[in-house]
Design a protein around this motif. Structure first.
Motif, PDB file in Angstrom:
ATOM      1  N   GLN A 188      -1.541   8.794   4.944  1.00  0.00           N
ATOM      2  CA  GLN A 188      -1.616   9.562   3.697  1.00  0.00           C
ATOM      3  C   GLN A 188      -2.565  10.748   3.832  1.00  0.00           C
ATOM      4  OE1 GLN A 188       0.687   8.532   1.416  1.00  0.00           O
ATOM      5  NE2 GLN A 188       1.005   7.026   3.024  1.00  0.00           N
ATOM      6  N   PHE A 189      -3.595  10.585   4.655  1.00  0.00           N
ATOM      7  CA  PHE A 189      -4.621  11.619   4.774  1.00  0.00           C
ATOM      8  C   PHE A 189      -4.650  12.246   6.164  1.00  0.00           C
ATOM      9  CE2 PHE A 189      -5.857   8.768   1.347  1.00  0.00           C
ATOM     10  CZ  PHE A 189      -5.897   9.685   0.316  1.00  0.00           C
ATOM     11  N   ALA A 190      -3.503  12.275   6.812  1.00  0.00           N
ATOM     12  CA  ALA A 190      -3.418  12.864   8.147  1.00  0.00           C
ATOM     13  C   ALA A 190      -3.660  14.372   8.123  1.00  0.00           C
ATOM     14  CB  ALA A 190      -2.054  12.561   8.777  1.00  0.00           C
ATOM     15  N   THR A 249       0.834  -1.204   0.000  1.00  0.00           N
ATOM     16  CA  THR A 249       0.000   0.000   0.000  1.00  0.00           C
ATOM     17  C   THR A 249       0.867   1.252   0.000  1.00  0.00           C
ATOM     18  OG1 THR A 249      -1.765  -1.192   1.168  1.00  0.00           O
ATOM     19  CG2 THR A 249      -1.839   1.232   1.224  1.00  0.00           C
ATOM     20  N   GLN A 250       1.909   1.262   0.811  1.00  0.00           N
ATOM     21  CA  GLN A 250       2.791   2.438   0.858  1.00  0.00           C
ATOM     22  C   GLN A 250       3.463   2.664  -0.490  1.00  0.00           C
ATOM     23  OE1 GLN A 250       3.176   4.675   3.605  1.00  0.00           O
ATOM     24  NE2 GLN A 250       3.831   5.785   1.767  1.00  0.00           N
ATOM     25  N   ARG A 251       3.911   1.586  -1.139  1.00  0.00           N
ATOM     26  CA  ARG A 251       4.546   1.738  -2.458  1.00  0.00           C
ATOM     27  C   ARG A 251       3.549   2.300  -3.482  1.00  0.00           C
ATOM     28  NH1 ARG A 251       9.132   3.025  -3.723  1.00  0.00           N
ATOM     29  NH2 ARG A 251       7.953   4.539  -4.889  1.00  0.00           N
ATOM     30  N   ILE A 252       2.306   1.868  -3.418  1.00  0.00           N
ATOM     31  CA  ILE A 252       1.296   2.414  -4.332  1.00  0.00           C
ATOM     32  C   ILE A 252       1.158   3.913  -4.115  1.00  0.00           C
ATOM     33  CG2 ILE A 252      -1.172   2.454  -4.892  1.00  0.00           C
ATOM     34  CD1 ILE A 252      -1.127  -0.632  -4.236  1.00  0.00           C
ATOM     35  N   PHE A 309      -3.697  -2.020   5.815  1.00  0.00           N
ATOM     36  CA  PHE A 309      -3.990  -1.049   4.766  1.00  0.00           C
ATOM     37  C   PHE A 309      -4.426   0.273   5.391  1.00  0.00           C
ATOM     38  CE2 PHE A 309      -7.005   1.301   2.281  1.00  0.00           C
ATOM     39  CZ  PHE A 309      -6.365   1.427   1.067  1.00  0.00           C
ATOM     40  N   ASN A 310      -5.343   0.202   6.339  1.00  0.00           N
ATOM     41  CA  ASN A 310      -5.873   1.422   6.954  1.00  0.00           C
ATOM     42  C   ASN A 310      -4.815   2.243   7.670  1.00  0.00           C
ATOM     43  OD1 ASN A 310      -8.588   1.679   6.207  1.00  0.00           O
ATOM     44  ND2 ASN A 310      -9.180   0.074   7.640  1.00  0.00           N
ATOM     45  N   GLU A 311      -3.819   1.606   8.261  1.00  0.00           N
ATOM     46  CA  GLU A 311      -2.728   2.359   8.907  1.00  0.00           C
ATOM     47  C   GLU A 311      -2.007   3.237   7.893  1.00  0.00           C
ATOM     48  OE1 GLU A 311      -0.023   0.074  11.300  1.00  0.00           O
ATOM     49  OE2 GLU A 311      -1.681  -1.069  12.189  1.00  0.00           O
TER      50      GLU A 311
END
Length: 132
Positions: A95-97, A51-54, A88-90
């Motif tokens: 990303q949206f902090a 997820t982070q790489r995406i 995934f949610n972490e």
């Protein structure tokens, strides 16, 4: 009218598709899996790492596509590991902090391209342009 967009910052697609299509004020980013931008290979690791790489790849490509993360309207998430969706949610939360997250759909699937655990497609709307 549509404009087909690519990014030289990312690995070339493995299959025949356009990475991003702009139509008016909207941008549609094809489903992204966690490819190393230098090698084009799927990165090692689990749901969180992929997820982070995406998201890292998305941020690399956005300047070429002409959009910013703040203009993200919707994301569709596909995963073969719904039992690891907390991972995934972490990453999603990081990303949206600082900005409001987009609308999101999450779907559990039996398989994804190249054996990926996560795939995300994105829809953007250019700021300052009416939605109608």
């Amino acid at each position: 009218m549509r404009e087909l967009l690519t990014s030289k910052r990312l690995a070339a697609p493995h299959f025949r598709y356009t990475p991003c299509v702009r139509s008016g004020a909207f941008g549609f980013v094809s489903g992204m899996v966690a490819l190393d931008p230098a090698t084009g290979a799927l990165v090692d690791g689990g749901v969180a790492e992929q997820t982070q790489r995406i998201f890292d790849n998305l941020m690399l490509a956005l300047p070429d596509y002409g959009f910013s993360l703040e203009q993200l309207c919707a994301a569709r998430v596909y995963t073969t590991r719904f039992d690891r969706f907390a991972d995934f949610n972490e990453v999603w939360e990081r990303q949206f902090a600082r900005i409001d997250p987009p609308a999101r759909t999450a779907v559990g699937v039996s398989a994804l391209p190249l054996g990926a655990l996560v795939e995300i497609e994105f829809c953007f709307h250019q700021a300052g342009t009416a939605l109608s």
